[in-house]
Design a protein around this motif. Structure first.
Motif, mmCIF file in Angstrom:
data_model
loop_
_atom_site.group_PDB
_atom_site.id
_atom_site.type_symbol
_atom_site.label_atom_id
_atom_site.label_comp_id
_atom_site.label_asym_id
_atom_site.label_seq_id
_atom_site.Cartn_x
_atom_site.Cartn_y
_atom_site.Cartn_z
ATOM 1 N N ALA A 204 0.867 -1.130 0.114
ATOM 2 C CA ALA A 204 -0.097 0.047 0.060
ATOM 3 C C ALA A 204 0.768 1.236 -0.024
ATOM 4 N N HIS A 205 1.917 1.271 0.587
ATOM 5 C CA HIS A 205 2.662 2.570 0.760
ATOM 6 C C HIS A 205 4.225 2.130 0.878
ATOM 7 N N LEU A 206 5.253 2.870 0.243
ATOM 8 C CA LEU A 206 6.572 2.892 0.502
ATOM 9 C C LEU A 206 7.185 4.114 1.033
ATOM 10 N N ARG A 207 8.255 4.041 1.914
ATOM 11 C CA ARG A 207 9.022 5.213 2.223
ATOM 12 C C ARG A 207 10.385 4.892 2.296
ATOM 13 N N TRP A 208 11.213 5.525 1.608
ATOM 14 C CA TRP A 208 12.518 5.462 1.221
ATOM 15 C C TRP A 208 13.207 6.664 2.119
ATOM 16 N N LEU A 209 14.111 6.398 3.044
ATOM 17 C CA LEU A 209 14.959 7.434 3.836
ATOM 18 C C LEU A 209 16.332 6.846 3.590
ATOM 19 N N PRO A 210 17.110 7.844 3.474
ATOM 20 C CA PRO A 210 18.664 7.451 3.495
ATOM 21 C C PRO A 210 19.101 7.014 5.165
ATOM 22 N N ALA A 211 19.979 5.770 4.957
ATOM 23 C CA ALA A 211 20.652 5.494 6.094
ATOM 24 C C ALA A 211 22.206 5.547 6.089
ATOM 25 N N GLY A 212 22.497 6.709 5.884
ATOM 26 C CA GLY A 212 24.109 6.659 5.629
ATOM 27 C C GLY A 212 24.311 7.048 4.005
ATOM 28 N N PRO A 213 25.392 6.918 3.660
ATOM 29 C CA PRO A 213 25.984 6.869 2.219
ATOM 30 C C PRO A 213 26.009 5.515 1.504
ATOM 31 N N ALA A 214 25.635 4.442 2.368
ATOM 32 C CA ALA A 214 25.794 2.978 1.827
ATOM 33 C C ALA A 214 24.505 2.291 2.189
ATOM 34 N N ALA A 215 23.529 2.770 2.236
ATOM 35 C CA ALA A 215 22.159 2.167 2.572
ATOM 36 C C ALA A 215 21.047 2.975 2.695
ATOM 37 N N VAL A 216 19.721 2.208 2.265
ATOM 38 C CA VAL A 216 18.512 3.106 2.732
ATOM 39 C C VAL A 216 17.880 2.459 3.492
ATOM 40 N N ASP A 217 16.830 3.220 4.213
ATOM 41 C CA ASP A 217 15.901 2.397 4.882
ATOM 42 C C ASP A 217 14.681 2.472 4.297
ATOM 43 N N LEU A 218 13.849 1.360 4.043
ATOM 44 C CA LEU A 218 12.628 1.184 3.461
ATOM 45 C C LEU A 218 11.347 0.834 4.581
ATOM 46 N N SER A 219 10.379 1.504 4.507
ATOM 47 C CA SER A 219 9.305 1.185 5.334
ATOM 48 C C SER A 219 8.072 0.655 4.184
ATOM 49 N N VAL A 220 7.418 -0.490 4.503
ATOM 50 C CA VAL A 220 6.310 -1.059 3.647
ATOM 51 C C VAL A 220 5.105 -0.837 4.231
#
Length: 614
Positions: A204-220
């Motif tokens: 239903a929904h995605l949220r991408w946020l940076p987790a430093g220069p080498a990763a991203v945090d994804l909430s689904v």
């Protein structure tokens, strides 16, 4: 094992879409656009409910959705006070089929991009649901009402009280005629209405946020509960280089309605190569993502296409930081208002052209003013490279009702837009609108602090401006509005550290304190986030336009803009600026472009004034 609703190979590449999808960071292969000709009626006496209009509109006019009825583009062009309006259209079996309804995608969702301000929805006279908030999206499950293969009547009642100052309204005037810096109202549907078919359990929904220069945090977020043994699969790809960035699988508990996962980007661990992938206005590189929901046997039960930008933003030592380095924010104020269609863009292509024009004029950023902009504008900013400041449309009253309404709508806006790499700063208040006495009132001070901190809680990855322009408390960036028209005077005001100290310890340019309630200067970046506003109407010397100052001709106008920007460039402490404004808007003639988006002088001259070089 169930088959996917559509082969993964058929999912569009989100970073290379054509800008038509109303939700550009969560795309399935099929959807049905319900924009176009609808039936329409004003309901000034508010008798439509009692008269049974929820089943259909008698003696109706025609309106072109999503243009508001005040606008010429709608075909109605009635700008007066009309608190209640009604819409209706047929939802056909073909519409449902186009949305992709099938054995594997049996659930039909009805999406509204934005309806100002309160909406109630029926299908064939049966109540579907309601929503309050004029700038944020909402969705209803209408499966039981449209799944029989017949045609159905969709009816929407919108209520937008022009005199209710507790409603978040931004620049929409509460007078019948536009005055001062406020514009014609936008009532009812003003963003796309569309259908989409999804599996019984879907993403239903995605949220991408940076987790430093080498990763991203994804909430689904999921719609429906997953079966036992379900997994989430996230695959990243850099299409620009045909490079596979990796895939990660995560178990999904059977009770879960959401899943959080940190997705590593292994190639970014090498500092020598990280600039090849990072997003910036100069190199707006986007990473494509496919997010899939798998059953216990590994079969794909749902899949969506998305994209993200690998970048970080922050503040330190008086500078705004992009990807860890100081970045000069050269911004322009954009009302997002068109003469024939008001807050709705006249076409989808106009949203792309707006971004292109801003960049052509020499700007690296845009402050979207008092509006939650169409997500497709954010997509083109992501795609073409333009920094954005996201700002809530303000209310004009301080009360419990106003606090509740604005807080709820702002939370929904942050939730909707947090994944866009172009969006780098949040602005929950502007010029003390809705908190008129925040300089002295402890309750209003508490509200301003609380909403600023709430924004940080929702998104800890971006700086927050507590009250753009003046009377700030816990702001990550100190912002100033100054419409001084003399470049030499502006240069003295912002010359050096001594000038900075005088500015922050005394009264600001508008006679308002910059910092209030004991707020301290902690060395935050200082930005001049409104200046300029020079009125100029090419080809006429008439005085029927409005600006903070006025130029007599194109040569004088360019000279004035150049002098103001020379002052900004000479400052030793300003970390950014925002010129007022991009376009003429109704009675305001202080745009760099006309209301029709034509430059008032050769665009090369404007760009040189803004940048200090061609």
């Amino acid at each position: 094992m169930s088959a996917p609703p559509a082969p993964l190979s058929e999912l569009p590449l989100a970073s290379r879409q054509d800008g038509s999808h109303p939700r550009p960071q969560l795309i399935r292969s099929t959807w049905a656009d319900l924009d176009g000709t609808w039936s329409f009626r004003h309901d000034d006496a508010d008798t439509g409910l009692a008269a049974g209009w929820c089943a259909g509109l008698p003696a109706a006019q025609e309106i072109i959705v999503p243009f508001p009825p005040e606008s010429v583009a709608s075909g109605i062009a009635e700008p007066g006070f009309h608190r209640v309006v009604w819409y209706a259209r047929t939802v056909s079996a073909d519409d449902v089929a186009t949305a992709g309804r099938s054995e594997h995608a049996p659930v039909v969702l009805l999406h509204f991009g934005a309806v100002d301000y309160r909406a109630r929805v029926w299908i064939d006279g049966r109540f579907v649901g309601e929503h309050e908030g004029g700038h944020t999206p909402f969705t209803f499950d209408v499966t039981a009402l449209v799944a029989d293969g017949a045609d159905h009547v969709l009816v929407v009642r919108a209520e937008d009280d022009p005199h209710d100052l507790t409603q978040p309204r931004g620049k929409q005037d509460w007078h019948e005629d536009a005055h001062a810096i406020w514009y014609r109202r936008t009532t009812g549907i003003w963003q796309t209405v569309w259908l989409e078919a999804v599996p019984a359990t879907s993403i239903a929904h995605l949220r991408w946020l940076p987790a430093g220069p080498a990763a991203v945090d994804l909430s689904v977020r999921l719609r429906g509960r997953p079966a036992a043994g379900a997994r989430l699969r996230v695959a990243l790809r850099f299409d620009e280089r045909d490079e596979d960035l990796g895939t990660i699988d995560v178990d999904v508990p059977a009770t879960a309605t959401s899943v959080d996962v940190t997705v590593p980007i292994a190639r970014q661990r090498n500092g020598q190569a990280e600039d090849e992938l990072t997003w910036s206005p100069e190199r707006p590189r986007l990473v494509d993502a496919t997010v899939s929901l798998l059953d216990a046997d590994g079969g794909v039960t749902d899949a969506v296409s998305s994209y993200l930008g690998v970048r970080t933003v922050g503040v330190a030592r008086g500078a705004f930081l992009l990807n860890g380095r100081p970045y000069d924010v050269r911004s322009v104020l954009n009302q997002g208002f068109w003469p024939d269609s008001h807050l709705a863009a006249p076409s989808r292509g106009a949203l792309r052209r707006e971004v292109e024009l801003i960049k052509d004029l020499g700007f690296t950023a845009c402050r979207i003013h008092q509006k939650i902009e169409d997500p497709r504008f954010l997509y083109w900013s992501d795609r073409l490279g333009l920094l954005l400041w996201g700002e809530t449309p303000g209310a004009y009253e301080f009360s419990a009702t106003a606090v509740q309404r604005l807080t709820r709508e702002w939370m929904d806006a942050v939730d909707r837009d947090a994944s866009h790499p172009s969006l780098v700063t949040w602005v929950p208040f502007n010029e003390s609108w809705g908190i008129q006495h925040v300089a002295d009132d402890p309750a209003q001070q508490a509200y301003s602090r609380a909403l600023t901190d709430l924004t940080r809680a929702l998104d800890p990855t971006r700086p927050v401006v507590s009250n753009d322009g003046w009377e700030q408390q816990n702001s990550d960036i100190i912002t100033v509005h100054d419409y001084e028209g003399d470049g030499a005077v502006l240069a003295r005001t912002y010359a050096d550290e001594a000038a900075r100290d005088r500015l922050l310890s005394g009264m600001g340019p508008a006679g308002r304190r910059i910092l209030v309630d004991g707020a301290e200067d902690r060395g935050q970046p200082v930005m001049l986030t409104e200046f300029g506003g020079i009125a100029f109407q090419p080809g006429t010397r008439r005085a029927d336009g409005w600006g903070y100052t006025a130029a007599t001709d194109a040569e004088d106008w360019i000279a004035r803009i150049t002098a103001l920007y020379d002052a900004v460039r000479a400052s030793t402490f300003l970390a950014g600026s925002c010129y007022t404004q991009l376009t003429d808007t109704m009675q305001e003639t202080n745009g760099l472009l006309t209301a029709g988006r034509e430059p008032k002088a050769p665009i090369e001259q404007i760009r040189k004034a803004v940048r200090g070089r061609p």
